[in-house]
Scaffold this motif. Structure first.
Motif, PDB file in Angstrom:
ATOM      1  N   MET A   1       0.851  -1.169   0.000  1.00 15.20           N
ATOM      2  CA  MET A   1       0.000   0.000   0.000  1.00 15.20           C
ATOM      3  C   MET A   1       0.901   1.238   0.000  1.00 15.20           C
ATOM      4  O   MET A   1       1.925   1.273   0.665  1.00 15.20           O
ATOM      5  CB  MET A   1      -0.893   0.005   1.236  1.00 15.20           C
ATOM      6  CG  MET A   1      -1.654   1.299   1.386  1.00 15.20           C
ATOM      7  SD  MET A   1      -2.576   1.478   2.923  1.00 15.20           S
ATOM      8  CE  MET A   1      -3.427  -0.058   3.000  1.00 15.20           C
ATOM      9  N   THR A   2       0.474   2.237  -0.719  1.00 13.27           N
ATOM     10  CA  THR A   2       1.231   3.482  -0.772  1.00 13.27           C
ATOM     11  C   THR A   2       1.031   4.275   0.513  1.00 13.27           C
ATOM     12  O   THR A   2       0.068   4.064   1.253  1.00 13.27           O
ATOM     13  CB  THR A   2       0.781   4.353  -1.957  1.00 13.27           C
ATOM     14  OG1 THR A   2      -0.563   4.790  -1.724  1.00 13.27           O
ATOM     15  CG2 THR A   2       0.868   3.612  -3.275  1.00 13.27           C
ATOM     16  N   ASP A   3       1.960   5.203   0.745  1.00 11.16           N
ATOM     17  CA  ASP A   3       1.812   6.076   1.911  1.00 11.16           C
ATOM     18  C   ASP A   3       0.546   6.910   1.800  1.00 11.16           C
ATOM     19  O   ASP A   3      -0.120   7.177   2.793  1.00 11.16           O
ATOM     20  CB  ASP A   3       3.027   6.990   2.042  1.00 11.16           C
ATOM     21  CG  ASP A   3       4.251   6.248   2.564  1.00 11.16           C
ATOM     22  OD1 ASP A   3       4.094   5.147   3.126  1.00 11.16           O
ATOM     23  OD2 ASP A   3       5.363   6.772   2.413  1.00 11.16           O
ATOM     24  N   ASN A   4       0.192   7.322   0.568  1.00  6.72           N
ATOM     25  CA  ASN A   4      -1.040   8.095   0.368  1.00  6.72           C
ATOM     26  C   ASN A   4      -2.264   7.269   0.722  1.00  6.72           C
ATOM     27  O   ASN A   4      -3.213   7.777   1.321  1.00  6.72           O
ATOM     28  CB  ASN A   4      -1.146   8.592  -1.071  1.00  6.72           C
ATOM     29  CG  ASN A   4      -0.196   9.727  -1.361  1.00  6.72           C
ATOM     30  OD1 ASN A   4       0.304  10.375  -0.458  1.00  6.72           O
ATOM     31  ND2 ASN A   4       0.054   9.954  -2.637  1.00  6.72           N
ATOM     32  N   GLY A   5      -2.275   5.990   0.344  1.00  4.26           N
ATOM     33  CA  GLY A   5      -3.392   5.109   0.665  1.00  4.26           C
ATOM     34  C   GLY A   5      -3.528   4.909   2.164  1.00  4.26           C
ATOM     35  O   GLY A   5      -4.633   4.939   2.711  1.00  4.26           O
ATOM     36  N   ARG A   6      -2.386   4.726   2.813  1.00  6.93           N
ATOM     37  CA  ARG A   6      -2.395   4.534   4.262  1.00  6.93           C
ATOM     38  C   ARG A   6      -2.890   5.809   4.955  1.00  6.93           C
ATOM     39  O   ARG A   6      -3.695   5.747   5.882  1.00  6.93           O
ATOM     40  CB  ARG A   6      -1.001   4.172   4.764  1.00  6.93           C
ATOM     41  CG  ARG A   6      -0.984   3.788   6.217  1.00  6.93           C
ATOM     42  CD  ARG A   6       0.426   3.335   6.647  1.00  6.93           C
ATOM     43  NE  ARG A   6       0.396   2.670   7.925  1.00  6.93           N
ATOM     44  CZ  ARG A   6       0.209   3.289   9.098  1.00  6.93           C
ATOM     45  NH1 ARG A   6       0.003   4.577   9.131  1.00  6.93           N
ATOM     46  NH2 ARG A   6       0.207   2.599  10.218  1.00  6.93           N
ATOM     47  N   GLU A   7      -2.421   6.956   4.507  1.00 10.03           N
ATOM     48  CA  GLU A   7      -2.840   8.220   5.109  1.00 10.03           C
ATOM     49  C   GLU A   7      -4.338   8.458   4.891  1.00 10.03           C
ATOM     50  O   GLU A   7      -5.038   8.922   5.789  1.00 10.03           O
ATOM     51  CB  GLU A   7      -2.022   9.387   4.537  1.00 10.03           C
ATOM     52  CG  GLU A   7      -2.377  10.730   5.125  1.00 10.03           C
ATOM     53  CD  GLU A   7      -2.128  10.874   6.619  1.00 10.03           C
ATOM     54  OE1 GLU A   7      -2.625  11.847   7.203  1.00 10.03           O
ATOM     55  OE2 GLU A   7      -1.454  10.006   7.221  1.00 10.03           O
ATOM     56  N   SER A   8      -4.823   8.115   3.720  1.00 12.07           N
ATOM     57  CA  SER A   8      -6.243   8.251   3.427  1.00 12.07           C
ATOM     58  C   SER A   8      -7.070   7.364   4.357  1.00 12.07           C
ATOM     59  O   SER A   8      -8.098   7.787   4.896  1.00 12.07           O
ATOM     60  CB  SER A   8      -6.504   7.887   1.964  1.00 12.07           C
ATOM     61  OG  SER A   8      -7.866   7.950   1.678  1.00 12.07           O
ATOM     62  N   ARG A  10      -6.100   6.286   7.313  1.00 14.88           N
ATOM     63  CA  ARG A  10      -5.946   6.811   8.664  1.00 14.88           C
ATOM     64  C   ARG A  10      -6.932   7.952   8.910  1.00 14.88           C
ATOM     65  O   ARG A  10      -7.595   8.012   9.944  1.00 14.88           O
ATOM     66  CB  ARG A  10      -4.514   7.288   8.906  1.00 14.88           C
ATOM     67  CG  ARG A  10      -4.258   7.677  10.368  1.00 14.88           C
ATOM     68  CD  ARG A  10      -3.020   8.530  10.520  1.00 14.88           C
ATOM     69  NE  ARG A  10      -3.103   9.815   9.835  1.00 14.88           N
ATOM     70  CZ  ARG A  10      -3.856  10.860  10.225  1.00 14.88           C
ATOM     71  NH1 ARG A  10      -4.616  10.771  11.297  1.00 14.88           N
ATOM     72  NH2 ARG A  10      -3.850  11.991   9.547  1.00 14.88           N
ATOM     73  N   LYS A  11      -7.054   8.841   7.927  1.00  8.77           N
ATOM     74  CA  LYS A  11      -7.984   9.962   8.055  1.00  8.77           C
ATOM     75  C   LYS A  11      -9.432   9.479   8.108  1.00  8.77           C
ATOM     76  O   LYS A  11     -10.236   9.986   8.892  1.00  8.77           O
ATOM     77  CB  LYS A  11      -7.803  10.938   6.900  1.00  8.77           C
ATOM     78  CG  LYS A  11      -6.539  11.766   7.012  1.00  8.77           C
ATOM     79  CD  LYS A  11      -6.399  12.697   5.831  1.00  8.77           C
ATOM     80  CE  LYS A  11      -5.130  13.520   5.919  1.00  8.77           C
ATOM     81  NZ  LYS A  11      -4.979  14.422   4.761  1.00  8.77           N
ATOM     82  N   ALA A  12      -9.768   8.493   7.291  1.00  7.15           N
ATOM     83  CA  ALA A  12     -11.133   7.955   7.295  1.00  7.15           C
ATOM     84  C   ALA A  12     -11.450   7.307   8.643  1.00  7.15           C
ATOM     85  O   ALA A  12     -12.551   7.481   9.178  1.00  7.15           O
ATOM     86  CB  ALA A  12     -11.302   6.950   6.159  1.00  7.15           C
ATOM     87  N   ALA A  13     -10.493   6.579   9.202  1.00  4.27           N
ATOM     88  CA  ALA A  13     -10.706   5.935  10.499  1.00  4.27           C
ATOM     89  C   ALA A  13     -10.852   6.988  11.597  1.00  4.27           C
ATOM     90  O   ALA A  13     -11.726   6.871  12.461  1.00  4.27           O
ATOM     91  CB  ALA A  13      -9.551   4.985  10.814  1.00  4.27           C
ATOM     92  N   ALA A  14     -10.017   8.027  11.555  1.00  4.21           N
ATOM     93  CA  ALA A  14     -10.108   9.098  12.549  1.00  4.21           C
ATOM     94  C   ALA A  14     -11.464   9.795  12.453  1.00  4.21           C
ATOM     95  O   ALA A  14     -12.072  10.137  13.482  1.00  4.21           O
ATOM     96  CB  ALA A  14      -8.974  10.103  12.352  1.00  4.21           C
ATOM     97  N   ASN A  15     -11.950   9.990  11.247  1.00  2.00           N
ATOM     98  CA  ASN A  15     -13.273  10.584  11.049  1.00  2.00           C
ATOM     99  C   ASN A  15     -14.359   9.705  11.649  1.00  2.00           C
ATOM    100  O   ASN A  15     -15.280  10.199  12.307  1.00  2.00           O
ATOM    101  CB  ASN A  15     -13.551  10.769   9.559  1.00  2.00           C
ATOM    102  CG  ASN A  15     -13.456  12.183   9.116  1.00  2.00           C
ATOM    103  OD1 ASN A  15     -13.335  13.083   9.916  1.00  2.00           O
ATOM    104  ND2 ASN A  15     -13.506  12.370   7.814  1.00  2.00           N
ATOM    105  N   TRP A  38      -6.965  -2.336   9.153  1.00  2.00           N
ATOM    106  CA  TRP A  38      -7.366  -1.768   7.863  1.00  2.00           C
ATOM    107  C   TRP A  38      -6.419  -0.651   7.445  1.00  2.00           C
ATOM    108  O   TRP A  38      -5.969  -0.602   6.301  1.00  2.00           O
ATOM    109  CB  TRP A  38      -8.812  -1.277   7.965  1.00  2.00           C
ATOM    110  CG  TRP A  38      -9.338  -0.641   6.731  1.00  2.00           C
ATOM    111  CD1 TRP A  38      -9.620  -1.253   5.550  1.00  2.00           C
ATOM    112  CD2 TRP A  38      -9.656   0.734   6.566  1.00  2.00           C
ATOM    113  NE1 TRP A  38     -10.104  -0.330   4.646  1.00  2.00           N
ATOM    114  CE2 TRP A  38     -10.129   0.901   5.245  1.00  2.00           C
ATOM    115  CE3 TRP A  38      -9.595   1.845   7.395  1.00  2.00           C
ATOM    116  CZ2 TRP A  38     -10.533   2.123   4.752  1.00  2.00           C
ATOM    117  CZ3 TRP A  38     -10.005   3.066   6.900  1.00  2.00           C
ATOM    118  CH2 TRP A  38     -10.471   3.197   5.585  1.00  2.00           C
ATOM    119  N   ILE A  39      -6.090   0.245   8.368  1.00  2.00           N
ATOM    120  CA  ILE A  39      -5.154   1.328   8.076  1.00  2.00           C
ATOM    121  C   ILE A  39      -3.821   0.763   7.586  1.00  2.00           C
ATOM    122  O   ILE A  39      -3.239   1.243   6.619  1.00  2.00           O
ATOM    123  CB  ILE A  39      -4.919   2.214   9.330  1.00  2.00           C
ATOM    124  CG1 ILE A  39      -6.175   3.007   9.666  1.00  2.00           C
ATOM    125  CG2 ILE A  39      -3.718   3.141   9.130  1.00  2.00           C
ATOM    126  CD1 ILE A  39      -6.142   3.658  11.044  1.00  2.00           C
TER     127      ILE A  39
END
Length: 64
Positions: A1-8, A10-15, A38-39
């Protein structure tokens, strides 16, 4: 997984956690564990969905 995918993810989970907390709830330790898997890319979005559906079917006493 790309860093962008992981960050995306992470943000969805935080939301998701923030929305739950704004409504007066709190994610169980199991939900937090699933979100982290999942993150980190250990489970797919479909796998996350299936795991969450199984989790909410459990009696309340065994969810934590």
């Amino acid at each position: 997984m790309t860093d962008n995918g992981r960050e995306s993810r992470r943000k969805a989970a935080a939301n998701a956690i923030a929305i739950t907390e704004m409504e007066g709830g709190s994610p169980s330790p199991r939900v937090r564990e699933l979100l982290q898997a999942w993150i980190d890319g250990h489970i797919s979005s479909q796998g996350m969905r299936e795991a969450m559906l199984e989790h909410v079917k459990l009696p309340t006493a065994t969810q934590d």
